[in-house]
Design a protein around this motif. Structure first.
Motif, PDB file in Angstrom:
ATOM      1  N   SER A  94      -9.667  -3.523   3.260  1.00 45.63           N
ATOM      2  CA  SER A  94      -8.923  -2.267   3.096  1.00 45.63           C
ATOM      3  C   SER A  94      -7.422  -2.505   3.028  1.00 45.63           C
ATOM      4  CB  SER A  94      -9.243  -1.305   4.241  1.00 45.63           C
ATOM      5  OG  SER A  94     -10.570  -0.857   4.137  1.00 45.63           O
ATOM      6  N   ARG A  95      -6.911  -3.372   3.895  1.00 47.30           N
ATOM      7  CA  ARG A  95      -5.475  -3.652   3.909  1.00 47.30           C
ATOM      8  C   ARG A  95      -5.038  -4.303   2.596  1.00 47.30           C
ATOM      9  NH1 ARG A  95      -5.523  -6.164   8.239  1.00 47.30           N
ATOM     10  NH2 ARG A  95      -5.639  -8.291   7.460  1.00 47.30           N
ATOM     11  N   ARG A  98      -5.240  -1.785  -0.319  1.00 48.29           N
ATOM     12  CA  ARG A  98      -4.114  -0.847  -0.271  1.00 48.29           C
ATOM     13  C   ARG A  98      -2.820  -1.525  -0.734  1.00 48.29           C
ATOM     14  NH1 ARG A  98      -3.441   3.948   2.389  1.00 48.29           N
ATOM     15  NH2 ARG A  98      -5.258   3.568   3.687  1.00 48.29           N
ATOM     16  N   ASP A  99      -2.604  -2.778  -0.334  1.00 45.67           N
ATOM     17  CA  ASP A  99      -1.409  -3.509  -0.750  1.00 45.67           C
ATOM     18  C   ASP A  99      -1.347  -3.667  -2.266  1.00 45.67           C
ATOM     19  OD1 ASP A  99      -0.601  -3.826   1.876  1.00 45.67           O
ATOM     20  OD2 ASP A  99      -1.220  -5.936   2.009  1.00 45.67           O
ATOM     21  N   ARG A 103      -3.541   2.511  -2.614  1.00 48.53           N
ATOM     22  CA  ARG A 103      -4.324   3.497  -1.861  1.00 48.53           C
ATOM     23  C   ARG A 103      -5.570   2.817  -1.315  1.00 48.53           C
ATOM     24  NH1 ARG A 103      -3.741   4.743  -6.990  1.00 48.53           N
ATOM     25  NH2 ARG A 103      -5.460   4.924  -8.413  1.00 48.53           N
ATOM     26  N   SER A 104      -6.221   3.480  -0.369  1.00 52.69           N
ATOM     27  CA  SER A 104      -7.398   2.892   0.268  1.00 52.69           C
ATOM     28  C   SER A 104      -8.573   2.852  -0.710  1.00 52.69           C
ATOM     29  CB  SER A 104      -7.788   3.711   1.500  1.00 52.69           C
ATOM     30  OG  SER A 104      -8.334   4.953   1.099  1.00 52.69           O
ATOM     31  N   TYR A 108      -9.308   5.575  -3.586  1.00 52.44           N
ATOM     32  CA  TYR A 108      -9.438   5.128  -4.971  1.00 52.44           C
ATOM     33  C   TYR A 108     -10.740   5.638  -5.569  1.00 52.44           C
ATOM     34  CZ  TYR A 108     -10.053   2.218  -9.044  1.00 52.44           C
ATOM     35  OH  TYR A 108     -10.267   1.795 -10.338  1.00 52.44           O
TER      36      TYR A 108
END
Length: 130
Positions: A94-95, A98-99, A103-104, A108
């Protein structure tokens, strides 16, 4: 271009192709360096100089690209997709997602809508630029 530069590029392409084929497998720099027939430190420096990003970041981006497709085109859970594309934990997935995407994975998936456009356009529009 010199012969040495051509050979170096070929070696880096060989390793990048291996990453593209086996993106879901656990890959580390020493294994990729062996594919390119260079030391691990030389591999990391040369890969970054050749492709503009580290091998680790390239592999993460490839995994996220595949996850984006699976989020759009399947109803598999985010956790299943996380492990299928090669991440070791949902938190890291998830991180990283998002990077790269902004968005998560869940956001998405919710925002992604199927439209009647050629796949090549969809890929170009949704490919992460990071």
């Amino acid at each position: 271009m010199s012969h040495a530069a051509e050979e170096s590029n070929r070696r880096m392409l060989r390793a990048r192709d291996a990453m593209d084929r086996a993106y879901a497998q656990p890959l580390d720099v020493p294994a990729l360096a062996r594919i390119a027939h260079v030391s691990a430190a030389h591999f990391t420096r040369t890969f970054r100089a050749t492709f503009g990003e580290t091998p680790h970041r390239y592999l993460q981006r490839r995994r996220v690209e595949r996850a984006m497709y699976l989020l759009r085109e399947t109803d598999r859970s985010v956790t299943d997709i996380c492990f299928q594309v090669g991440f070791g934990s949902p938190g890291t997935f998830s991180r990283t997602f998002r990077d790269i995407v902004g968005r998560s994975p869940r956001a998405y998936r919710k925002e992604a809508t199927a439209t009647n456009v050629p796949t090549c356009f969809t890929r170009a529009w949704t490919r992460p630029s990071d």
